[in-house]
Motif scaffolding. Structure first.
Motif, PDB file in Angstrom:
ATOM      1  N   PRO A   1       0.917 101.593   3.954  1.00 41.51           N
ATOM      2  CA  PRO A   1       0.518 102.186   5.314  1.00 41.51           C
ATOM      3  C   PRO A   1       1.669 101.457   6.355  1.00 41.51           C
ATOM      4  CG  PRO A   1      -1.547 101.246   4.095  1.00 41.51           C
ATOM      5  CD  PRO A   1      -0.350 100.949   3.298  1.00 41.51           C
TER       6      PRO A   1
ATOM      7  N   THR B   1      -8.255 101.182   4.238  1.00 41.01           N
ATOM      8  CA  THR B   1      -6.917 101.225   3.561  1.00 41.01           C
ATOM      9  C   THR B   1      -6.576 102.601   3.285  1.00 41.01           C
ATOM     10  OG1 THR B   1      -7.019  99.226   2.261  1.00 41.01           O
ATOM     11  CG2 THR B   1      -5.451 100.663   1.422  1.00 41.01           C
TER      12      THR B   1
ATOM     13  N   LEU C   1      -5.876 104.332   6.876  1.00 41.26           N
ATOM     14  CA  LEU C   1      -4.428 103.999   7.166  1.00 41.26           C
ATOM     15  C   LEU C   1      -3.383 104.689   6.342  1.00 41.26           C
ATOM     16  CD1 LEU C   1      -5.014 100.161   8.019  1.00 41.26           C
ATOM     17  CD2 LEU C   1      -4.450 101.906   9.563  1.00 41.26           C
ATOM     18  N   LEU C   2      -3.725 104.886   5.187  1.00 40.66           N
ATOM     19  CA  LEU C   2      -2.594 105.507   4.349  1.00 40.66           C
ATOM     20  C   LEU C   2      -2.686 107.217   4.782  1.00 40.66           C
ATOM     21  CD1 LEU C   2      -3.109 104.213   0.755  1.00 40.66           C
ATOM     22  CD2 LEU C   2      -1.316 104.400   2.096  1.00 40.66           C
TER      23      LEU C   2
ATOM     24  N   SER D   1      -0.878 107.365   8.149  1.00 41.19           N
ATOM     25  CA  SER D   1       0.871 106.999   7.588  1.00 41.19           C
ATOM     26  C   SER D   1       1.241 108.526   7.255  1.00 41.19           C
ATOM     27  CB  SER D   1       0.763 105.917   6.583  1.00 41.19           C
ATOM     28  OG  SER D   1       0.373 104.805   7.505  1.00 41.19           O
TER      29      SER D   1
ATOM     30  N   THR E   1      -0.201 105.134  14.177  1.00 43.41           N
ATOM     31  CA  THR E   1      -0.918 105.241  12.918  1.00 43.41           C
ATOM     32  C   THR E   1      -2.224 104.646  13.253  1.00 43.41           C
ATOM     33  OG1 THR E   1       1.362 104.878  11.733  1.00 43.41           O
ATOM     34  CG2 THR E   1      -1.069 104.307  10.503  1.00 43.41           C
TER      35      THR E   1
ATOM     36  N   ALA F   1      -5.688 106.751  12.894  1.00 43.01           N
ATOM     37  CA  ALA F   1      -6.821 105.978  11.838  1.00 43.01           C
ATOM     38  C   ALA F   1      -8.237 105.488  12.603  1.00 43.01           C
ATOM     39  CB  ALA F   1      -6.418 104.601  11.158  1.00 43.01           C
TER      40      ALA F   1
END
Length: 153
Positions: free
Chosen positions: A5, A28, A31-32, A35, A61, A65
Motif C-alpha cells: 500500500p 491493510t 489501504l491496498l 492504493s 491514499t 481509505a
C-alpha cells in the motif's frame, strides 16, 4: 508482483484518530484497495517507477481509505430512534477518488484521459482517391497505391 500500500496502517490510524494494530487485516485491505484506485488513476508504470511514494499520493491514499474505514457500506444516511446522520454522498460510493484528488494526481499521469477527435482526412493531397506508398527497400520507388476514400464520400 503486488505493490505494498502507498500508506501505512499507522498513517490511517492517525488520520481517523483511532488505535489500529499494525497487522489489522481490514486496515491493510482498505489501504491496498485505496492504493489500487490511485494506481488506476496514474497508471501502473508510473507507480512502479516511484522509488519512494510521493507524500501527496500517500495522503490521498489515506483519505480514500478513511472514507471507507468510516463508511464501509457506502451509506448516505443512517438513523436510530430519534437520532439520524447523513453523509455527503457526492454521487459516489465504495472506494473512489474525488475530483480534487484526481486533480492532485493528474501531474503523475503519463497520458491524458478522455475523449478527443482525431482528424483522418488529408485535404486536396488525396483528391485522386489513392495514396502513394514508398518502397522502404528501394528509396525513390513507389509501390502500388492504396485506395483512399475522400471526406464526405
Amino acid at each position: 508482483m503486488a505493490q505494498p500500500p502507498f500508506a501505512e496502517v499507522s498513517d490511517l490510524a492517525a488520520w481517523v484518530g483511532q488505535e489500529i494494530p499494525a497487522e489489522d487485516p481490514r486496515a491493510t485491505a482498505v489501504l491496498l484497495a485505496a492504493s489500487q484506485v490511485v494506481i488506476a488513476e496514474v497508471g501502473p508504470k508510473v507507480a512502479e517507477d516511484w522509488a519512494e511514494v510521493p507524500g501527496d499520493v500517500s495522503a490521498i491514499t489515506v483519505q480514500v481509505a478513511a472514507r471507507v474505514w468510516f463508511n464501509p457500506q457506502g451509506l448516505i444516511a443512517d438513523s436510530i430512534d430519534d437520532y439520524s446522520r447523513r453523509w455527503d454522498q457526492g454521487g459516489e460510493s465504495g472506494i473512489y477518488l474525488t475530483s480534487g484528488e484526481r486533480d492532485l494526481l493528474s501531474k503523475y499521469r503519463t497520458k491524458a484521459k478522455g475523449l478527443w477527435a482525431l482528424g483522418t482526412t488529408r485535404g486536396d493531397d488525396c483528391a485522386d482517391q489513392y495514396l502513394d506508398v514508398v518502397n522502404a527497400d528501394t528509396p525513390g520507388t513507389l509501390e502500388e497505391p492504396i485506395p483512399f476514400l475522400p471526406p464526405g464520400a
